[in-house]
Design a protein around this motif. Sequence first.
Motif, PDB file in Angstrom:
ATOM      1  N   LYS A   1       0.810  -1.219   0.000  1.00 50.73           N
ATOM      2  CA  LYS A   1       0.000   0.000   0.000  1.00 50.73           C
ATOM      3  C   LYS A   1       0.846   1.274   0.000  1.00 50.73           C
ATOM      4  O   LYS A   1       0.361   2.332  -0.402  1.00 50.73           O
ATOM      5  CB  LYS A   1      -0.952   0.002   1.205  1.00 50.73           C
ATOM      6  N   GLU A   2       2.084   1.210   0.457  1.00 50.78           N
ATOM      7  CA  GLU A   2       2.928   2.399   0.563  1.00 50.78           C
ATOM      8  C   GLU A   2       3.955   2.522  -0.560  1.00 50.78           C
ATOM      9  O   GLU A   2       4.653   3.519  -0.639  1.00 50.78           O
ATOM     10  CB  GLU A   2       3.666   2.394   1.913  1.00 50.78           C
ATOM     11  N   GLN A   3       4.028   1.507  -1.427  1.00 52.43           N
ATOM     12  CA  GLN A   3       5.124   1.494  -2.394  1.00 52.43           C
ATOM     13  C   GLN A   3       5.031   2.625  -3.417  1.00 52.43           C
ATOM     14  O   GLN A   3       6.039   3.211  -3.810  1.00 52.43           O
ATOM     15  CB  GLN A   3       5.208   0.143  -3.104  1.00 52.43           C
ATOM     16  N   ALA A   4       3.831   2.941  -3.871  1.00 47.05           N
ATOM     17  CA  ALA A   4       3.682   4.031  -4.839  1.00 47.05           C
ATOM     18  C   ALA A   4       4.184   5.343  -4.253  1.00 47.05           C
ATOM     19  O   ALA A   4       4.842   6.136  -4.942  1.00 47.05           O
ATOM     20  CB  ALA A   4       2.230   4.155  -5.276  1.00 47.05           C
ATOM     21  N   ALA A   5       3.893   5.583  -2.976  1.00 49.00           N
ATOM     22  CA  ALA A   5       4.364   6.807  -2.322  1.00 49.00           C
ATOM     23  C   ALA A   5       5.880   6.794  -2.177  1.00 49.00           C
ATOM     24  O   ALA A   5       6.535   7.843  -2.328  1.00 49.00           O
ATOM     25  CB  ALA A   5       3.698   6.960  -0.951  1.00 49.00           C
ATOM     26  N   ARG A   6       6.460   5.631  -1.898  1.00 49.75           N
ATOM     27  CA  ARG A   6       7.917   5.544  -1.803  1.00 49.75           C
ATOM     28  C   ARG A   6       8.563   5.872  -3.142  1.00 49.75           C
ATOM     29  O   ARG A   6       9.586   6.560  -3.206  1.00 49.75           O
ATOM     30  CB  ARG A   6       8.329   4.136  -1.356  1.00 49.75           C
ATOM     31  N   ILE A   7       7.980   5.343  -4.215  1.00 49.74           N
ATOM     32  CA  ILE A   7       8.501   5.615  -5.555  1.00 49.74           C
ATOM     33  C   ILE A   7       8.381   7.102  -5.873  1.00 49.74           C
ATOM     34  O   ILE A   7       9.306   7.716  -6.422  1.00 49.74           O
ATOM     35  CB  ILE A   7       7.758   4.765  -6.603  1.00 49.74           C
ATOM     36  N   ALA A   8       7.262   7.696  -5.524  1.00 45.38           N
ATOM     37  CA  ALA A   8       7.031   9.118  -5.808  1.00 45.38           C
ATOM     38  C   ALA A   8       8.077   9.999  -5.136  1.00 45.38           C
ATOM     39  O   ALA A   8       8.469  11.042  -5.678  1.00 45.38           O
ATOM     40  CB  ALA A   8       5.631   9.515  -5.350  1.00 45.38           C
ATOM     41  N   ARG A   9       8.571   9.592  -3.968  1.00 47.62           N
ATOM     42  CA  ARG A   9       9.557  10.386  -3.228  1.00 47.62           C
ATOM     43  C   ARG A   9      10.989  10.038  -3.588  1.00 47.62           C
ATOM     44  O   ARG A   9      11.918  10.778  -3.242  1.00 47.62           O
ATOM     45  CB  ARG A   9       9.385  10.163  -1.717  1.00 47.62           C
ATOM     46  N   ALA A  10      11.206   8.925  -4.246  1.00 50.28           N
ATOM     47  CA  ALA A  10      12.548   8.372  -4.404  1.00 50.28           C
ATOM     48  C   ALA A  10      13.427   9.181  -5.351  1.00 50.28           C
ATOM     49  O   ALA A  10      12.956   9.782  -6.306  1.00 50.28           O
ATOM     50  CB  ALA A  10      12.452   6.934  -4.897  1.00 50.28           C
ATOM     51  N   ARG A  11      14.732   9.133  -5.070  1.00 46.84           N
ATOM     52  CA  ARG A  11      15.731   9.675  -5.989  1.00 46.84           C
ATOM     53  C   ARG A  11      16.245   8.590  -6.934  1.00 46.84           C
ATOM     54  O   ARG A  11      16.685   8.876  -8.043  1.00 46.84           O
ATOM     55  CB  ARG A  11      16.938  10.253  -5.221  1.00 46.84           C
ATOM     56  N   ARG A  12      16.202   7.335  -6.461  1.00 50.17           N
ATOM     57  CA  ARG A  12      16.702   6.209  -7.238  1.00 50.17           C
ATOM     58  C   ARG A  12      15.670   5.090  -7.217  1.00 50.17           C
ATOM     59  O   ARG A  12      15.312   4.589  -6.155  1.00 50.17           O
ATOM     60  CB  ARG A  12      18.035   5.687  -6.663  1.00 50.17           C
ATOM     61  N   VAL A  13      15.193   4.707  -8.398  1.00 45.78           N
ATOM     62  CA  VAL A  13      14.177   3.656  -8.523  1.00 45.78           C
ATOM     63  C   VAL A  13      14.699   2.570  -9.451  1.00 45.78           C
ATOM     64  O   VAL A  13      15.190   2.859 -10.548  1.00 45.78           O
ATOM     65  CB  VAL A  13      12.855   4.219  -9.077  1.00 45.78           C
ATOM     66  N   SER A  14      14.616   1.335  -9.009  1.00 44.59           N
ATOM     67  CA  SER A  14      15.025   0.202  -9.832  1.00 44.59           C
ATOM     68  C   SER A  14      13.779  -0.493 -10.376  1.00 44.59           C
ATOM     69  O   SER A  14      12.972  -1.022  -9.611  1.00 44.59           O
ATOM     70  CB  SER A  14      15.854  -0.784  -9.007  1.00 44.59           C
ATOM     71  N   ASN A  15      13.620  -0.451 -11.690  1.00 42.82           N
ATOM     72  CA  ASN A  15      12.448  -1.066 -12.316  1.00 42.82           C
ATOM     73  C   ASN A  15      12.513  -2.591 -12.167  1.00 42.82           C
ATOM     74  O   ASN A  15      13.577  -3.183 -12.359  1.00 42.82           O
ATOM     75  CB  ASN A  15      12.430  -0.698 -13.804  1.00 42.82           C
ATOM     76  N   PRO A  16      11.410  -3.256 -11.841  1.00 43.74           N
ATOM     77  CA  PRO A  16      11.441  -4.715 -11.686  1.00 43.74           C
ATOM     78  C   PRO A  16      11.762  -5.434 -12.991  1.00 43.74           C
ATOM     79  O   PRO A  16      11.517  -4.920 -14.082  1.00 43.74           O
ATOM     80  CB  PRO A  16      10.014  -5.047 -11.234  1.00 43.74           C
ATOM     81  N   GLY A  17      12.267  -6.645 -12.862  1.00 37.98           N
ATOM     82  CA  GLY A  17      12.426  -7.496 -14.029  1.00 37.98           C
ATOM     83  C   GLY A  17      11.070  -7.991 -14.501  1.00 37.98           C
ATOM     84  O   GLY A  17      10.076  -7.932 -13.768  1.00 37.98           O
ATOM     85  N   CYS A  18      11.025  -8.484 -15.725  1.00 40.76           N
ATOM     86  CA  CYS A  18       9.735  -8.921 -16.269  1.00 40.76           C
ATOM     87  C   CYS A  18       9.178 -10.106 -15.482  1.00 40.76           C
ATOM     88  O   CYS A  18       8.046 -10.040 -14.966  1.00 40.76           O
ATOM     89  CB  CYS A  18       9.857  -9.237 -17.758  1.00 40.76           C
ATOM     90  N   TYR A  19       9.944 -11.177 -15.353  1.00 42.67           N
ATOM     91  CA  TYR A  19       9.445 -12.341 -14.615  1.00 42.67           C
ATOM     92  C   TYR A  19       9.135 -12.007 -13.142  1.00 42.67           C
ATOM     93  O   TYR A  19       8.094 -12.417 -12.619  1.00 42.67           O
ATOM     94  CB  TYR A  19      10.449 -13.491 -14.676  1.00 42.67           C
ATOM     95  N   PRO A  20      10.028 -11.277 -12.453  1.00 44.83           N
ATOM     96  CA  PRO A  20       9.713 -10.944 -11.058  1.00 44.83           C
ATOM     97  C   PRO A  20       8.438 -10.133 -10.881  1.00 44.83           C
ATOM     98  O   PRO A  20       7.784 -10.236  -9.837  1.00 44.83           O
ATOM     99  CB  PRO A  20      10.947 -10.137 -10.614  1.00 44.83           C
TER     100      PRO A  20
END
Length: 310
Positions: A100-119
Amino acid sequence: MSAPLVFIDGDQGTTGLQIHDRLRHRTDLRLLTLPEGERKEAARRTEAINSCDVAILCLPDAPAREAAAAVVNPAVRVIDASSAHRTAPGWVYGFPEMDKEQAARIARARRVSNPGCYPTGAVALLRPLVQAGLLPADHPITIHAVSGYSGGGRARVEEHEGAAAGSGSGAPAFKLYGLRLEHKHTPEIERHAGLSQRPFFLPAYGSFRQGIALTIPLLMRQLPASITGERLHACLEHHFAGATHVEVTSLAEAGAIEHLDPQALNGTNQLRLGVFTNERHGQVVLTAVFDNLGKGASGGAVQNLELMLA
């Protein structure tokens, strides 16, 4: 105030091209691209990455690490589409629906690692069940997945679609790989699904360009006595309630489905989850269908970009 400047580093690769295509008609941001003759000039790339608002790295792992290290402007934010930083400290995992909080973490982040396709599919299915206590963190997990050959990147696409292949005839009907059980996505799945031991992961390519069908079988006798297919489904349905890009197939719909098409959601940023049960045999299979170049790559990156720019 000018529109945010977005630099796609590696915009000639499979993911980079798709991100560029998704963004090129946007009027709420500006795209920074380098002429072909400057793309391999380290000084020019360093200048570009430090002059943008958000850099999207669509590079192999080693160049992605170098590009991230080249950022000295503290105002620059980075989305890395490679696997270089998916379990690295200081990077936020770019799966907005993970909790539930991940979108907010991404919105604030300076560095975001995009997930792999299978993961993307595996974490979506497993993490809610582990967090809810329906699936023990140390449960022996087996993951099988079939992707379109574009999952191998631009080189694989050219191998199967280039002049030498002739009308795509170079693509094998089916090919298993990762037989040494050292696939780079496995630690990412273990970490972000909340597992306490390494899952068994065996991927494959099919003779189609893009799309994924991922399955995780479960034996009910190996789970706590109170766990049923209905409870597993209810957990996923509750976790993703209201999610724009993740849908959970109802049990009634699942009961009428006999085939999964890995290409069903191609061209979208959607992820479709399912729970298929056979109570008589005590078996359940968790499923995920999505576009490996959509929610599994470029679509997910654009979704993260929109959160960061909101």
